[in-house]
Motif scaffolding. Structure first.
Motif, PDB file in Angstrom:
ATOM      1  N   ASP A  84      -0.148  84.997  91.464  1.00 54.42           N
ATOM      2  CA  ASP A  84       0.691  86.165  91.732  1.00 54.42           C
ATOM      3  C   ASP A  84       1.478  86.109  93.038  1.00 54.42           C
ATOM      4  O   ASP A  84       2.517  86.760  93.155  1.00 54.42           O
ATOM      5  N   ARG A  87       4.716  82.541  94.785  1.00 53.26           N
ATOM      6  CA  ARG A  87       6.177  82.558  94.718  1.00 53.26           C
ATOM      7  C   ARG A  87       6.789  83.313  95.902  1.00 53.26           C
ATOM      8  O   ARG A  87       7.984  83.210  96.144  1.00 53.26           O
ATOM      9  N   LYS A  92      12.873  81.047  96.796  1.00 51.62           N
ATOM     10  CA  LYS A  92      14.183  80.414  96.739  1.00 51.62           C
ATOM     11  C   LYS A  92      14.260  79.243  97.720  1.00 51.62           C
ATOM     12  O   LYS A  92      13.993  79.390  98.903  1.00 51.62           O
ATOM     13  N   ASP A 337       7.123  68.235  80.643  1.00 49.70           N
ATOM     14  CA  ASP A 337       6.173  69.076  81.365  1.00 49.70           C
ATOM     15  C   ASP A 337       5.294  68.250  82.294  1.00 49.70           C
ATOM     16  O   ASP A 337       4.965  68.697  83.403  1.00 49.70           O
ATOM     17  N   ARG A 340       7.180  67.773  85.402  1.00 49.73           N
ATOM     18  CA  ARG A 340       7.218  69.011  86.185  1.00 49.73           C
ATOM     19  C   ARG A 340       5.896  69.247  86.908  1.00 49.73           C
ATOM     20  O   ARG A 340       5.879  69.734  88.049  1.00 49.73           O
ATOM     21  N   ASP A 346       6.651  74.171  92.886  1.00 52.15           N
ATOM     22  CA  ASP A 346       7.252  74.968  91.818  1.00 52.15           C
ATOM     23  C   ASP A 346       6.247  75.996  91.307  1.00 52.15           C
ATOM     24  O   ASP A 346       5.318  75.645  90.568  1.00 52.15           O
ATOM     25  N   PRO A 347       6.384  77.259  91.665  1.00 54.11           N
ATOM     26  CA  PRO A 347       5.400  78.269  91.229  1.00 54.11           C
ATOM     27  C   PRO A 347       5.368  78.484  89.727  1.00 54.11           C
ATOM     28  O   PRO A 347       4.390  79.026  89.203  1.00 54.11           O
ATOM     29  N   GLU A 348       6.394  78.034  89.015  1.00 50.05           N
ATOM     30  CA  GLU A 348       6.417  78.231  87.566  1.00 50.05           C
ATOM     31  C   GLU A 348       5.397  77.353  86.838  1.00 50.05           C
ATOM     32  O   GLU A 348       5.078  77.612  85.673  1.00 50.05           O
ATOM     33  N   ILE A 349       4.887  76.318  87.492  1.00 56.13           N
ATOM     34  CA  ILE A 349       3.918  75.451  86.820  1.00 56.13           C
ATOM     35  C   ILE A 349       2.483  75.929  87.008  1.00 56.13           C
ATOM     36  O   ILE A 349       1.565  75.375  86.395  1.00 56.13           O
ATOM     37  N   LYS A 351       0.625  78.721  86.230  1.00 57.05           N
ATOM     38  CA  LYS A 351      -0.135  79.246  85.095  1.00 57.05           C
ATOM     39  C   LYS A 351      -0.389  78.193  84.026  1.00 57.05           C
ATOM     40  O   LYS A 351      -1.536  78.048  83.557  1.00 57.05           O
TER      41      LYS A 351
END
Length: 372
Positions: A84, A87, A92, A337, A340, A346-349, A351
């Protein structure tokens, strides 16, 4: 400091070592959740990890996790930090600043660290275990493994006043120093004496991105005063990585790279080299419960050790982040993936890596039989 049961009971002395890896620290969280659950189930107890380990330590993101655990924070809180809040500082990218300023906001990172650990100092009595934080002092070229062992050198103030004792350092600032990866976060400057400042960068730039061997030294060497006993039934070291893969550079890219890019690519590879060196040392000195392949020359060292009698029991857990290894484990992950997942910024990876690690641990590792 309150000594955890790992220090005082008849159980084996236990060390927990956590590697660096940025947002991939979520891999370590997922493994730790599985370990805690397996131990509680096997022993019909509600013990936390801080009740089991006498020494906890880490490098970079691993230092954050080790510190939170040593303070008694539940794994659910640490998981939330990654899922949570990461990020907020891995947000950015400041692409305009490449080569001129750090890509991410170090002040935001320190604010988030203070939300987790508060304003405690390294000598605070609220720690439940011995703790070590690995960073690299750049101005003297020396790794610093700062710890809260009262009998260790530099824990107390110098009687002549020439240096500040480890116990006085702000833990949040030490964690900021331990995670100051060049190009991503600014270096951290700390006052270390009445008229002396020191410049620190990420501990992953030392030989101790996997801090297992450094923590073994804390436990054994006379200088630190613990003098823990050795033997497979008396000393257990659990080391957890944040995803393993070999840093490869295509020959066409390496051939054409300019000097700056070549230096950057080489530095990235050295972190992995250090981890492999530590892994080989630990598997040669101890009895490995889950041997890992070192290379094609020496294999996994399953029956090849430096000493006649192993000095400790050793378990290294990590998530393979290469397509072939994941496929062999029965995990369907696309090549895109996998690439990545190599990133640590990269906070998107976070979860998907968490879910992947849980699946890997459940399907490939019988933790109930491995945790001593």
């Amino acid at each position: 400091m309150v000594a955890g049961s790992g220090l005082e009971s008849e159980r084996p002395r236990r060390i927990l070592a956590l590697s660096g890896g940025g947002v991939r620290g979520i891999v370590e969280v997922a493994f730790l959740e599985a370990i805690e659950a397996a131990y509680r189930e096997r022993n019909k107890s509600n013990e936390d990890l801080s009740d089991l380990f006498g020494i906890m330590g880490g490098t970079s993101t691993g230092a954050l996790i080790a510190t939170a655990l040593s303070l008694g924070l539940p794994l659910s809180d640490i998981k939330d930090f990654y899922l949570d809040r990461a990020r907020r500082f891995f947000g950015k990218r400041r692409w305009w600043a490449i080569g001129q300023a750090a890509a991410f906001d170090g002040a935001a990172l320190e604010r988030e660290l203070r939300e987790v650990v508060g304003d405690v100092t390294l000598g605070d009595a609220s720690f439940k275990t011995h703790l070590a934080i690995v960073t690299k002092r750049l101005d003297t070229g020396s790794p610093w493994i700062l710890n809260n062992i009262p009998s260790a050198p530099y824990f107390h103030h110098c009687p002549q006043g020439s240096f500040i004792g480890n116990k006085e350092y702000s833990v949040a600032r030490l964690l900021r120093a331990a995670t100051a990866a060049p190009m991503y976060f600014d270096q951290q400057v700390l006052e270390v004496g009445p008229e002396e400042t020191a410049v620190f960068v990420d501990g992953g730039l030392s030989p101790y991105n996997d801090p297992s061997f450094a923590l073994l030294q804390l436990a054994r060497l006379k200088a630190f005063g613990l003098n823990w006993p050795t033997g497979v039934e008396r000393l257990f070291i659990l080391s957890i990585g944040a995803g393993r893969f070999r840093e490869r550079v295509a020959a066409r890219i390496a051939t054409r790279a300019n000097p700056l890019r070549l230096a950057y690519l080489s530095m990235r590879g050295m972190v992995g080299d250090g981890e492999i060196h530590t892994l080989s040392m630990m598997q040669m000195l101890g009895h490995s419960l889950l041997p890992h392949e070192i290379n094609s020359e020496i294999g996994a060292l399953a029956d090849d050790q430096l000493t006649d009698d192993p000095l400790f029991s050793y378990l290294r857990l990590d998530l393979p982040l290469e397509a072939e290894a994941l496929a062999a484990a029965g995990l369907d992950v696309s090549a895109r993936d996998v690439r990545r997942f190599h990133r640590f910024d990269d906070p998107e990876i976070i979860k998907p890596l968490y879910e992947l690690t849980k699946e890997y641990a459940k399907s490939r590792i019988d933790l109930s039989s491995l945790i001593r």
